[in-house]
Design an enzyme around this catalytic site. Structure first.
Site, PDB file in Angstrom:
ATOM      1  NE  ARG A   1      22.204-106.115  33.167  1.00 13.28           N
ATOM      2  CZ  ARG A   1      21.150-105.034  33.532  1.00 13.28           C
ATOM      3  NH1 ARG A   1      21.775-104.065  34.181  1.00 13.28           N
ATOM      4  NH2 ARG A   1      20.031-105.103  32.851  1.00 13.28           N
ATOM      5  CB  SER A   2      31.538-106.254  33.872  1.00  8.40           C
ATOM      6  OG  SER A   2      31.256-104.831  34.124  1.00  8.40           O
TER       7      SER A   2
ATOM      8  CB  THR B   1      26.571 -89.384  29.472  1.00 10.97           C
ATOM      9  OG1 THR B   1      26.777 -90.895  29.606  1.00 10.97           O
ATOM     10  CG2 THR B   1      27.476 -88.644  30.456  1.00 10.97           C
TER      11      THR B   1
ATOM     12  CD  GLU C   1      18.560 -86.875  33.595  1.00 13.53           C
ATOM     13  OE1 GLU C   1      18.141 -86.538  32.646  1.00 13.53           O
ATOM     14  OE2 GLU C   1      18.224 -87.686  34.348  1.00 13.53           O
TER      15      GLU C   1
ATOM     16  NE  ARG D   1      22.174 -92.458  39.986  1.00 13.20           N
ATOM     17  CZ  ARG D   1      21.528 -91.664  38.908  1.00 13.20           C
ATOM     18  NH1 ARG D   1      21.056 -90.574  39.371  1.00 13.20           N
ATOM     19  NH2 ARG D   1      21.276 -92.384  37.841  1.00 13.20           N
TER      20      ARG D   1
ATOM     21  CG  ASP E   1      15.497 -97.258  43.155  1.00 10.13           C
ATOM     22  OD1 ASP E   1      15.146 -95.982  43.100  1.00 10.13           O
ATOM     23  OD2 ASP E   1      14.900 -98.053  42.939  1.00 10.13           O
TER      24      ASP E   1
ATOM     25  CE  LYS F   1      30.071-100.859  31.981  1.00 15.23           C
ATOM     26  NZ  LYS F   1      29.177-101.741  31.807  1.00 15.23           N
ATOM     27  CB  SER F   2      27.615 -98.841  37.382  1.00 12.39           C
ATOM     28  OG  SER F   2      27.449 -98.486  35.702  1.00 12.39           O
TER      29      SER F   2
ATOM     30  CG  HIS G   1      22.380 -97.204  36.763  1.00 13.29           C
ATOM     31  ND1 HIS G   1      23.368 -96.934  36.573  1.00 13.29           N
ATOM     32  CD2 HIS G   1      22.174 -98.469  36.322  1.00 13.29           C
ATOM     33  CE1 HIS G   1      24.111 -97.664  36.276  1.00 13.29           C
ATOM     34  NE2 HIS G   1      23.317 -98.762  35.807  1.00 13.29           N
TER      35      HIS G   1
END
Length: 403
Positions: free
Chosen positions: A228-229, A250, A279, A271, A269, A231-232, A267
């Site tokens: 939860r930093s 992945t 995948e 994009r 939603d 990063k994504s 994730h």
């Protein structure tokens, strides 16, 4: 075409008067006024105040050369004053055309140069019916003014459709406290191939004009961070304005786990709709022949899947054959990591990968946890060594890691 940006901010300016947020507190009062654009000193666009008379135009910002800030000073400035009132209520001067579309307002000057004020669609004006898609034969715009803090993927779609090219200058407008600071605004725009200019800037474009070259982005980027930093989100932001992005998921499907399914949905939603999703755990194949920009999220779930396939967890039997009959599960995992690092090194790019920074927490209580932590830590080090750019995200704030 001469474009005078007398204001470059969102509807409330930046800082917003009376706002107590940290972003507004960092700026001097009235640093950026609400967006207002004057074209060839004759046509004014004030999208945030369509029914209000325009504010008096401030004198153009003057560079050290004594000329107004501009990209091309070859074209002489017009001496005709701006039209009074907003564009929707004023007749266009002869030779100018405006087209309303789903992309915003397109303005065509008498010399054929084209500007797009890329704002959300609105009802068609009195000049031309709404057209959802500009004629493709007209090619890319010469100048695009766009609010990139709203949805930067709109710039990616314009590039995908051929309306923004390397010959197009992209200037971000509508800036406000949706971004934490001017420095952060500039950092994001560098990833998106755009720039911001101060209020009072004059930009001149002419037929055959070409903008300065945009610096190339790093080919390989590794974004690290804890749980939860952010990063994504950081990785997604960096490629948001790219036309061709393949999101490489992945991780496992999640089965019936509500918590994992909710994370996967969040994730998805985020994009952009035009991104492709793949995948797979076969990362070397994608890295060898990337279909555009790759966004790999993430290496931690990839390594966990490799552990599963190789039967490398203590007490587990592998679901995939070993690399060689004599290879142990640990050796099979090491070989898969070697293959990934080699593919990362030779990829034509660009690629952004997200990975967990696992070295800052407590020592895992289980043998499996310690084994995974050590393997991912070593993989992160090796990929960082082969990356032009590495960032660590802490509490949503990226820290660039120097060599």
């Amino acid at each position: 075409m001469e474009v005078y940006l007398e204001g470059t901010a969102g509807p409330g300016g930046w800082p917003v008067p009376g706002c107590g947020c940290a972003s507004c507190g960092r700026l001097a009062p009235a640093q950026r006024r609400p967006l207002s654009v004057v074209i060839d000193r004759r046509v004014r666009l004030s999208p945030y105040q369509p029914s209000a008379p325009p504010a008096p135009a401030a004198p153009p910002r003057v560079a050290a050369s004594g000329l107004p800030d501009s990209v091309d000073t070859a074209a002489p400035p017009s001496t005709t004053p701006p039209a009074s009132g907003d564009l929707a209520a004023s007749p266009l001067p002869d030779g100018y055309t405006i087209r309303h579309s789903g992309d915003g307002d397109e303005i065509i000057a008498p010399d054929g140069t084209r500007l797009l004020l890329a704002f959300p669609p609105h009802p068609a004006g009195p000049y031309e019916e709404m057209r959802e898609h500009p004629d493709p034969h007209e090619g890319p715009f010469d100048l695009v003014l766009i609010d990139l803090l709203d949805r930067p993927e709109r710039l990616g779609r314009l590039r995908l459709r051929g309306l923004v090219a390397s010959t197009t200058q992209v200037i971000a407008v509508g800036a406000d406290h949706r971004v934490s600071s001017e420095t952060e605004l500039g950092r994001r725009l560098a990833f998106w191939g755009a720039r911001a200019v101060p209020d009072g800037t004059v930009v001149r474009i002419a037929p055959g004009w070409a903008p300065d070259e945009v610096p190339e982005r790093p080919k390989r980027t590794l974004v690290l961070g804890g749980s939860r930093s952010g990063k994504s989100e950081e990785a997604e932001m960096r490629v948001a304005a790219d036309p061709h992005v393949t999101y490489v998921a992945t991780g496992p499907s999640g089965g019936d786990d509500p918590s994992w399914l909710a994370r996967v949905k969040a994730h998805r939603d985020r994009r952009p709709a035009h991104w492709r999703t793949v995948e797979t755990t076969d990362l070397p194949r994608l890295l060898d022949d990337p279909p555009g920009t790759l966004l790999i999220d993430g290496l931690g779930t990839w390594l966990a899947a490799v552990f599963d396939e190789c039967g490398a967890w203590p007490g587990q039997t592998g679901t995939a054959p070993a690399i060689t009959p004599e290879a142990s599960p640990a050796e099979s995992v090491a070989r898969r990591c070697d293959e990934l690092v080699e593919a990362w090194r030779r990829t034509p790019g660009p690629v952004v990968a997200v990975s967990d920074e696992v070295g800052l927490g407590v020592i895992p209580a289980t043998a499996s946890g310690r084994l995974f932590r050590d393997a991912l830590g070593r993989l992160n080090q090796r990929l960082a060594q082969e990356s032009e750019d590495v960032a660590l995200v802490v509490a949503g704030r990226p820290v660039q890691l120097p060599l």
